[in-house]
Motif scaffolding. Structure first.
Motif, PDB file in Angstrom:
ATOM      1  N   ARG A  92     -12.766   5.592   6.868  1.00 27.57           N
ATOM      2  CA  ARG A  92     -11.588   6.428   6.644  1.00 27.57           C
ATOM      3  C   ARG A  92     -10.923   6.073   5.314  1.00 27.57           C
ATOM      4  NH1 ARG A  92      -7.661   9.728   9.140  1.00 27.57           N
ATOM      5  NH2 ARG A  92      -6.119  10.048   7.539  1.00 27.57           N
ATOM      6  N   ASN A  93     -10.861   4.785   5.018  1.00 29.46           N
ATOM      7  CA  ASN A  93     -10.257   4.375   3.752  1.00 29.46           C
ATOM      8  C   ASN A  93     -11.117   4.792   2.560  1.00 29.46           C
ATOM      9  OD1 ASN A  93      -8.185   3.228   5.181  1.00 29.46           O
ATOM     10  ND2 ASN A  93      -9.031   1.149   5.118  1.00 29.46           N
ATOM     11  N   ILE A 132     -12.059  13.194  10.444  1.00 25.11           N
ATOM     12  CA  ILE A 132     -12.701  12.347  11.456  1.00 25.11           C
ATOM     13  C   ILE A 132     -12.743  13.044  12.806  1.00 25.11           C
ATOM     14  CG2 ILE A 132     -12.552  10.175  12.741  1.00 25.11           C
ATOM     15  CD1 ILE A 132     -11.312   8.881  10.403  1.00 25.11           C
ATOM     16  N   LYS A 159     -11.448  10.738   2.270  1.00 27.60           N
ATOM     17  CA  LYS A 159     -10.597  11.638   3.058  1.00 27.60           C
ATOM     18  C   LYS A 159     -11.223  13.028   3.134  1.00 27.60           C
ATOM     19  CE  LYS A 159      -6.941   8.843   3.579  1.00 27.60           C
ATOM     20  NZ  LYS A 159      -7.594   7.571   3.279  1.00 27.60           N
ATOM     21  N   GLN A 161     -12.279   2.293  10.296  1.00 27.83           N
ATOM     22  CA  GLN A 161     -11.145   2.210   9.355  1.00 27.83           C
ATOM     23  C   GLN A 161     -11.655   2.184   7.916  1.00 27.83           C
ATOM     24  OE1 GLN A 161      -8.061   2.412  10.165  1.00 27.83           O
ATOM     25  NE2 GLN A 161      -7.631   1.466  12.147  1.00 27.83           N
ATOM     26  N   LEU A 183      -5.703   7.472  12.909  1.00 25.99           N
ATOM     27  CA  LEU A 183      -6.873   8.093  12.285  1.00 25.99           C
ATOM     28  C   LEU A 183      -6.862   9.609  12.431  1.00 25.99           C
ATOM     29  CD1 LEU A 183      -9.689   5.666  13.512  1.00 25.99           C
ATOM     30  CD2 LEU A 183      -8.717   5.808  11.218  1.00 25.99           C
TER      31      LEU A 183
END
Lengths: 249, 89
Positions: free
Chosen positions: A25-26, A58, A29, A22, A47
């Motif tokens: 991902r944060n 991802i 992008k 997470q 996700l």
């Protein structure tokens, strides 16, 4: 994570924890992220769009942690057929653990004609309260479906509790068995880690991570700690022992 | 949660050899968008637990023809120290 971004990395490989994925991902992008061994369902976690076509940046390998909840109980009761009351310990701060316990576990318990009670753990103090409650509830088996950081940090306490009360226990990761748990059943993470190179190679050669399907593990491993079995007075059935990929003697 | 990060730089063996053996082609080589790929590695486990796993990734990359150019150990150490000191997910 921010340190990696400052170093202008081309690809980020994120291993073994849902929160780390997470965070990655944060953090970006755009930089391709290859995940390994995550316990979460990446679709449910938002996700990726789908396993077949992740979209976004991802891709990688999941660990099927949720799908194995029932299988672990099945192996535990095959190993210790007298088990009827299973205490399930889970990390209440991990959404997928909560999902497992609330949505997946009840069906598995019914199918195996077991009775289960779950204990949500969030802090060290919660363990202090849970252990005597589990004794009072008269559990005859323990299940720890996911090895989150909280569960890992308190693993030795759970192991000691299980030994003291002679409770057969089932975990998700063989590292728990190394630490003294009776047994574990889960994805062969070493195999998943090797598979990461495939994704990195494809991305280096120009593939978009969003076009690379997310894979699920194809190899699973059963680990058994015979020292622990001896300490709790349990004889592991030969057919279970024969299936074990790792045995600690 | 302990979070360690590290950085690997790998280069395709094929590209590296081509650059050496076909010097006249260096311009074409220069057109390659990237020869060296920097791979950031983010892991939520202590280094001892993770070392065998991260090694599995490296071995598999080598088997696919990649050469590890350098592991920035000082940066790894710095990142680990920093991550352990500051991360609390």
């Amino acid at each position: 994570m921010s340190e990696l971004l400052r170093l202008n990395v081309d690809i980020i490989v994120v291993a073994g924890a849902d929160l780390a994925i997470q965070a990655a991902r944060n953090g970006t992008k755009t930089i391709p992220i290859v995940m390994i061994g995550a316990g979460l369902d990446p679709v449910r976690a938002g996700l990726v769009e789908s396993l077949a076509h992740p979209g976004g940046n991802i891709t990688g390998i999941t660990s099927l942690a949720g799908e194995l909840v029932g299988k672990r109980l099945e192996v535990l009761t095959e190993t210790a057929p007298k088990i009827t009351r299973v205490a399930v310990l889970y990390d209440g701060t991990v959404p997928d653990s909560v999902f497992d316990v609330k949505e997946v576990l009840p069906g598995a318990v019914r199918a195996l004609r077991l009775i289960s009670q779950h204990w949500e753990l969030r802090t060290a103090g919660d363990f202090d309260k849970a252990f005597p409650a589990i004794v009072r509830w008269r559990a005859d088996g323990i299940s720890v479906p996911r090895r989150s950081p909280l569960m890992r940090n308190h693993e030795r306490r759970i192991v000691a509790f299980s030994l003291k009360n002679r409770l057969p226990s089932m975990y998700a990761n063989r590292l728990s068995v190394d630490a003294g748990a009776l047994m574990s059943y889960g994805a062969d993470l070493a195999d998943s880690y090797r598979r990461v190179a495939y994704y990195v190679d494809k991305i280096i050669k120009g593939a978009k991570p969003g076009d690379l399907p997310i894979e699920q593990p194809t190899k699973f491993e059963l680990a058994i700690n015979l020292k622990t079995a001896n300490q709790i007075g349990l004889t592991i059935p030969p057919n279970i022992l024969a299936r074990a990929d790792r045995v600690i003697r | 949660m302990r979070v360690a990060s590290s950085l690997w730089s790998v280069v395709s063996k094929t590209l590296a050899l081509s650059a050496m053996l076909f010097a006249v082609c260096f311009y074409a080589q220069a057109q390659q968008p990237k020869k060296i790929t920097r791979i950031g590695y983010l892991v939520a486990a202590d280094p001892a637990t993770d070392s065998a796993r991260s090694e599995a990734v490296r071995v598999a990359l080598r088997e696919l023809g990649y050469v590890e150019v350098k592991t920035l150990s000082s940066i790894i150490d710095m990142l680990r120290a920093n991550a352990i000191a500051t991360r609390s997910w």
